[in-house]
Motif scaffolding. Structure first.
Motif, PDB file in Angstrom:
ATOM      1  N   LEU B 173       0.759  -1.147  -0.021  1.00 43.75           N
ATOM      2  CA  LEU B 173      -0.025  -0.023  -0.001  1.00 43.75           C
ATOM      3  C   LEU B 173       0.921   1.151  -0.123  1.00 43.75           C
ATOM      4  O   LEU B 173       0.505   2.340  -0.652  1.00 43.75           O
ATOM      5  CB  LEU B 173      -0.941   0.002   1.212  1.00 43.75           C
ATOM      6  N   ARG B 174       2.163   1.386   0.771  1.00 44.89           N
ATOM      7  CA  ARG B 174       2.974   2.235   0.654  1.00 44.89           C
ATOM      8  C   ARG B 174       3.246   2.865  -1.027  1.00 44.89           C
ATOM      9  O   ARG B 174       3.269   3.989  -1.442  1.00 44.89           O
ATOM     10  CB  ARG B 174       4.304   1.875   1.217  1.00 44.89           C
ATOM     11  N   VAL B 175       3.703   1.715  -1.738  1.00 49.79           N
ATOM     12  CA  VAL B 175       3.941   1.865  -2.927  1.00 49.79           C
ATOM     13  C   VAL B 175       2.718   2.561  -3.856  1.00 49.79           C
ATOM     14  O   VAL B 175       2.752   3.436  -4.478  1.00 49.79           O
ATOM     15  CB  VAL B 175       4.426   0.589  -3.721  1.00 49.79           C
ATOM     16  N   GLU B 176       1.559   1.946  -3.478  1.00 45.43           N
ATOM     17  CA  GLU B 176       0.226   2.502  -4.155  1.00 45.43           C
ATOM     18  C   GLU B 176       0.042   3.972  -3.632  1.00 45.43           C
ATOM     19  O   GLU B 176      -0.484   4.537  -4.566  1.00 45.43           O
ATOM     20  CB  GLU B 176      -0.950   1.530  -3.554  1.00 45.43           C
ATOM     21  N   ILE B 177       0.375   4.026  -2.394  1.00 45.84           N
ATOM     22  CA  ILE B 177       0.062   5.445  -1.998  1.00 45.84           C
ATOM     23  C   ILE B 177       1.066   6.472  -2.809  1.00 45.84           C
ATOM     24  O   ILE B 177       0.476   7.586  -3.356  1.00 45.84           O
ATOM     25  CB  ILE B 177       0.325   5.887  -0.687  1.00 45.84           C
ATOM     26  N   LYS B 178       2.501   6.140  -3.134  1.00 44.58           N
ATOM     27  CA  LYS B 178       3.346   6.789  -3.775  1.00 44.58           C
ATOM     28  C   LYS B 178       2.889   7.127  -5.377  1.00 44.58           C
ATOM     29  O   LYS B 178       2.770   8.191  -5.846  1.00 44.58           O
ATOM     30  CB  LYS B 178       4.388   6.233  -3.685  1.00 44.58           C
ATOM     31  N   ARG B 179       2.211   5.982  -5.795  1.00 41.67           N
ATOM     32  CA  ARG B 179       1.704   5.796  -6.946  1.00 41.67           C
ATOM     33  C   ARG B 179       0.606   6.873  -7.360  1.00 41.67           C
ATOM     34  O   ARG B 179       0.437   7.717  -8.227  1.00 41.67           O
ATOM     35  CB  ARG B 179       1.349   4.366  -7.559  1.00 41.67           C
ATOM     36  N   LEU B 180      -0.232   6.948  -6.237  1.00 39.72           N
ATOM     37  CA  LEU B 180      -1.505   7.662  -6.234  1.00 39.72           C
ATOM     38  C   LEU B 180      -1.115   9.201  -6.155  1.00 39.72           C
ATOM     39  O   LEU B 180      -1.482   9.998  -6.575  1.00 39.72           O
ATOM     40  CB  LEU B 180      -2.323   7.709  -4.893  1.00 39.72           C
ATOM     41  N   HIS B 181       0.048   9.676  -5.551  1.00 38.14           N
ATOM     42  CA  HIS B 181       0.278  10.760  -5.340  1.00 38.14           C
ATOM     43  C   HIS B 181       0.984  11.293  -6.798  1.00 38.14           C
ATOM     44  O   HIS B 181       0.791  12.494  -7.059  1.00 38.14           O
ATOM     45  CB  HIS B 181       1.633  11.103  -4.413  1.00 38.14           C
ATOM     46  N   GLN B 182       1.673  10.380  -7.059  1.00 39.51           N
ATOM     47  CA  GLN B 182       2.486  10.734  -8.656  1.00 39.51           C
ATOM     48  C   GLN B 182       1.260  11.084  -9.770  1.00 39.51           C
ATOM     49  O   GLN B 182       1.289  12.052 -10.467  1.00 39.51           O
ATOM     50  CB  GLN B 182       3.329   9.612  -9.265  1.00 39.51           C
ATOM     51  N   ARG B 183       0.131  10.319  -9.535  1.00 37.22           N
ATOM     52  CA  ARG B 183      -0.792  10.457 -10.679  1.00 37.22           C
ATOM     53  C   ARG B 183      -1.653  11.701 -10.354  1.00 37.22           C
ATOM     54  O   ARG B 183      -1.908  12.537 -11.097  1.00 37.22           O
ATOM     55  CB  ARG B 183      -1.690   9.363 -10.226  1.00 37.22           C
ATOM     56  N   LEU B 184      -2.153  11.949  -8.945  1.00 37.67           N
ATOM     57  CA  LEU B 184      -2.957  13.142  -8.470  1.00 37.67           C
ATOM     58  C   LEU B 184      -2.231  14.372  -8.392  1.00 37.67           C
ATOM     59  O   LEU B 184      -2.863  15.545  -8.607  1.00 37.67           O
ATOM     60  CB  LEU B 184      -3.687  12.575  -7.238  1.00 37.67           C
ATOM     61  N   LYS B 185      -0.909  14.187  -8.115  1.00 38.95           N
ATOM     62  CA  LYS B 185       0.053  15.250  -7.861  1.00 38.95           C
ATOM     63  C   LYS B 185      -0.846  16.349  -6.670  1.00 38.95           C
ATOM     64  O   LYS B 185      -0.845  17.668  -6.982  1.00 38.95           O
ATOM     65  CB  LYS B 185       0.294  16.332  -8.885  1.00 38.95           C
ATOM     66  N   ASN B 186      -1.617  15.883  -5.671  1.00 39.65           N
ATOM     67  CA  ASN B 186      -2.114  16.636  -4.658  1.00 39.65           C
ATOM     68  C   ASN B 186      -1.002  16.952  -3.519  1.00 39.65           C
ATOM     69  O   ASN B 186      -0.100  16.067  -3.576  1.00 39.65           O
ATOM     70  CB  ASN B 186      -3.362  15.779  -3.795  1.00 39.65           C
ATOM     71  N   THR B 187      -1.527  17.751  -2.763  1.00 36.65           N
ATOM     72  CA  THR B 187      -0.415  18.105  -1.705  1.00 36.65           C
ATOM     73  C   THR B 187      -0.950  16.837  -0.600  1.00 36.65           C
ATOM     74  O   THR B 187      -2.201  16.604  -0.572  1.00 36.65           O
ATOM     75  CB  THR B 187      -0.801  19.280  -0.928  1.00 36.65           C
ATOM     76  N   MET B 188       0.064  16.174   0.044  1.00 35.37           N
ATOM     77  CA  MET B 188      -0.307  15.159   0.989  1.00 35.37           C
ATOM     78  C   MET B 188       0.234  15.396   2.284  1.00 35.37           C
ATOM     79  O   MET B 188       1.765  15.493   2.105  1.00 35.37           O
ATOM     80  CB  MET B 188       0.094  14.007   0.309  1.00 35.37           C
ATOM     81  N   VAL B 189      -0.344  15.334   3.387  1.00 34.46           N
ATOM     82  CA  VAL B 189       0.381  15.335   4.538  1.00 34.46           C
ATOM     83  C   VAL B 189       0.340  13.924   5.190  1.00 34.46           C
ATOM     84  O   VAL B 189      -0.781  13.438   5.482  1.00 34.46           O
ATOM     85  CB  VAL B 189       0.127  16.324   5.539  1.00 34.46           C
ATOM     86  N   TYR B 190       1.322  13.240   5.853  1.00 35.88           N
ATOM     87  CA  TYR B 190       1.261  11.897   6.211  1.00 35.88           C
ATOM     88  C   TYR B 190       1.871  11.781   7.607  1.00 35.88           C
ATOM     89  O   TYR B 190       3.053  12.093   7.477  1.00 35.88           O
ATOM     90  CB  TYR B 190       2.248  11.007   5.266  1.00 35.88           C
ATOM     91  N   VAL B 191       1.233  11.426   8.536  1.00 33.25           N
ATOM     92  CA  VAL B 191       1.610  11.001   9.850  1.00 33.25           C
ATOM     93  C   VAL B 191       2.297   9.584   9.926  1.00 33.25           C
ATOM     94  O   VAL B 191       1.268   8.780   9.738  1.00 33.25           O
ATOM     95  CB  VAL B 191       0.865  11.476  11.024  1.00 33.25           C
TER      96      VAL B 191
END
Lengths: 312, 361
Positions: B173-191
């Motif tokens: 899922l970590r990889v998936e979240i990274k992929r999601l970020h690359q695709r959506l290009k949103n700002t993400m704040v992750y704790v």
């Protein structure tokens, strides 16, 4: 041994293979062992002990007065009659009214239903607000509310009478409904508050991020997850209010007496012959409602109590 | 202004306890920020403040240049994913995804379309009619991410989203979240408290301690140039070796026990005075062995005490100047207890801290 063998296999072979593969789990216990006799024997005795009064009541209520006078209280009726039940329900006299317990039943229903609905509605919203929408002084508010449940009812009777008189609803059903709703508040609020605190806080946060407000979160998120605790509250309130005697006597007048008060008046009337069969029938009739509630919802009740106990 | 989130002078007190202390944080548009720290450092609290789930004591929060300090969470243009998934148990996956959109009063067709898109991105289309109870942990977390996704927001907030998953699923899922970020290009704040997640996901990492951001830098920045002793010891596993000594010889030599280490190659931020008490930090993976050690700026003979084979590499413990030194090397090098080896390191790769202020020198 041959009993355990698979059908069709030779007996000699199967007994060996059954030993290798067949026996699993704990050793089966014999049904009739000294231990079981003790356990079931004790249970049986206790059951009889608890069921006997009910047996006596129902048997007596089905007898005519001449048979009651014979004094064999455990014996089943020789001649079954439902006359005492009819009399208890529709004909027994209390004071000037001679329409039996039916009047009390409907009074009790008109007291219990609104009291239960109002008290649970308010208490559940109280509990929800106290946990999820903490406001300044909410903890103090809660402490005071809980403190209220430790004050003996007797202390509050007279002030309550004055309060109801000033409100102009003394001696009315609405007055009694108000009293029941108020007195149910501390324990119900505690119940709901503890239950809601056991629900994950993140659900509430997620709903807020999703743009749901106070009422939407209450009705769409909290309520559907809280059925067990609502059942518990309903049982507590229905039985508590139905069985209430003190408030019924104090805050209403004879035409509006709840069933319990009326039962007392029938059973304790000093004039005339003591009609034990009618008294028994009247008592069973009065107890039917709580009994019904327990039977219908006992399983949910236990589940709700346990859920609150473990997580709260 | 191309800042996505700006936190200015944020202070939060619970009664007398100060949880966040005049904290500043600027997050650029499309950045992936990780708030990292041990439990109780205030990282989740900070996230909750940004989300608007906690009322702050002082300070301001801007999202997309708009002051949202006192806005409702739903009005801030954020989506949030929680550790416990926080799916509404009585609603189907579709109900979970569309709840927020219904609250916002969106038309049915639009809701339908957004749910469909989110389900496509997260590959949860076959699960739409199921209840959360009938989903696995990984699927639940996807739905939780989907709930943030459908809101079509600029900022995603993740509160330890992978902590409840098992190791295998977590890295997937970590990889998936990274992929999601690359695709959506949103700002993400992750704790998170997991430094592997932090290092792999983040554009920049904010390391927090006691309600204060210690360092806010790129993963390589916090790894290679930790600003203080806490950050240095927190990042890296096994953690950094520390040697306490003092600078002598006009600040050109680090003296510790009976060892003298020349520090001429070290890039000081500010040249400390002679005789300053200093802590030298060396990462286990920067210690070299054998021939390579001889080539580095400092080398010393030592005896191996314990060897821990980890598969691809070996972690070994030895003693330098009476203090334990941990080092890591390839498992191609055969080591066993009691071996006499030469170890060395380049001072330029180390970190030096003032022993009293604990700041990087």
């Amino acid at each position: 041994m041959s009993d355990t063998a698979l059908p069709g296999s030779a007996a000699g072979v199967s007994s060996a293979s059954a030993e290798m593969t067949g026996a699993r789990g704990a050793k089966p216990q014999r049904r009739i062992s000294p231990r079981n006799i003790m356990i079931y024997g004790t249970l049986f005795v206790v059951c009889v002990y608890y069921a006997l009064p009910l047996w006596v009541m129902i048997m007596t209520s089905l007898k005519g007065m001449p048979e009651v006078r014979l004094g064999n209280i455990f014996a089943p009726p020789m001649e079954v009659t439902f006359q005492p039940w009819v009399k208890a329900w529709a004909e027994a006299c209390t004071g000037l009214n001679c329409d039996g317990l039916s009047r009390g039943f409907w009074n009790s229903a008109r007291i219990t239903i609104p009291s239960v609905v109002v008290s649970i509605l308010i208490a559940s919203i109280n509990g929800y607000a106290l946990i999820n929408w903490k406001f300044k002084g909410s903890d103090i508010f809660f402490t005071i509310l809980i403190f209220g449940s430790f004050i003996p009812y007797q202390v509050m009777l007279y002030p309550m009478v004055i309060l109801l008189r000033e409100l102009g609803i003394y001696g009315t059903l609405q007055g009694l409904v108000l009293v029941h709703s108020i007195f149910g508040m501390p324990i119900l609020t505690l119940l709901f508050r503890n239950y809601f605190s056991s629900l994950p806080e993140e659900l509430f946060k997620a709903a807020r991020v999703d743009g749901a407000g106070f009422w939407r979160i209450y009705f769409q998120i909290m309520l559907p997850m809280s059925i067990p605790i609502f059942v518990v509250a309903i049982i507590l309130q229905v039985t508590g209010i139905w069985n209430d005697f003190l408030f019924g006597v104090v805050f209403t007048k004879p035409e509006l007496y709840p069933m319990t008060v009326q039962l007392n008046n029938i059973v304790n009337s000093v004039q005339g012959v003591k009609e034990y069969n009618v008294n028994m029938a009247a008592t069973v009739l009065t107890g039917l409602v709580p009994l019904f509630v327990y039977f219908v919802s006992g399983r949910l009740f236990v589940r709700g109590i346990a859920a609150g106990a473990v997580k709260g | 202004m191309d800042y996505s989130i700006q936190v200015k002078n944020l202070t939060l007190n619970f009664g007398n306890v100060s949880v966040l202390k005049s904290l500043d944080l600027d997050v650029k548009e499309g950045e992936f920020i990780v708030l990292l720290g041990s439990s109780g450092c205030g990282k989740s609290t900070l996230l909750n403040c940004i989300a608007g789930l906690l009322d702050i004591t002082d300070g301001q929060i801007f999202i997309k240049g708009k002051n949202v300090t006192w806005s409702e969470p739903s009005q801030r243009g954020i989506g949030m994913v929680f550790q416990s998934y926080a799916l509404y148990p009585q609603m189907s996956v579709r109900g979970n995804l569309s709840f927020g959109l219904k609250n916002a009063g969106l038309p049915k067709a639009e809701i339908e379309q957004r749910v469909k898109r989110a389900a496509e991105i997260l590959q949860i289309e076959p699960l739409l009619e199921r209840k959360p109870a009938a989903l696995s942990g990984g699927q639940r977390q996807r739905v939780a991410i989907g709930r943030a996704l459908v809101r079509d927001v600029d900022v995603f907030l993740f509160d330890e989203p992978l902590s409840n998953l098992d190791a295998k699923l977590r890295s997937d899922l970590r990889v998936e979240i990274k992929r999601l970020h690359q695709r959506l290009k949103n700002t993400m704040v992750y704790v998170t408290h997991d430094q592997v997640e932090a290092m792999t996901l983040a554009d920049r990492i904010a390391i927090m301690r006691n309600g204060v951001i210690q360092q806010f830098d790129t993963p390589s920045g916090v790894y290679n140039r930790p600003v203080n002793l806490y950050v240095a010891s927190f990042i890296g596993s096994p953690s950094m070796n520390f040697f306490e000594g003092k600078l002598t010889d006009g600040g050109k030599t680090f003296e510790f026990a009976d060892l003298r280490i020349p520090v001429g190659d070290y890039a000081f931020d500010s040249k400390p005075a002679d005789g300053t008490k200093v802590v030298l930090g060396i990462r286990p993976e920067h210690v070299s062995i054998g021939e390579e050690a001889a080539k580095s700026s400092f080398s010393v003979p030592c005896e191996i005490e314990i060897v821990e084979p980890m598969g691809a590499e070996v972690v070994a413990y030895t003693r330098v100047g009476g203090q334990t030194l941990t080092f890591r090397c390839s498992s191609d090098i055969e080591l066993k207890d009691g071996d006499k080896v030469t170890l060395g390191f380049d001072i330029a790769r180390g970190s030096m801290f003032d022993a009293t202020s604990e700041r990087r020198l």
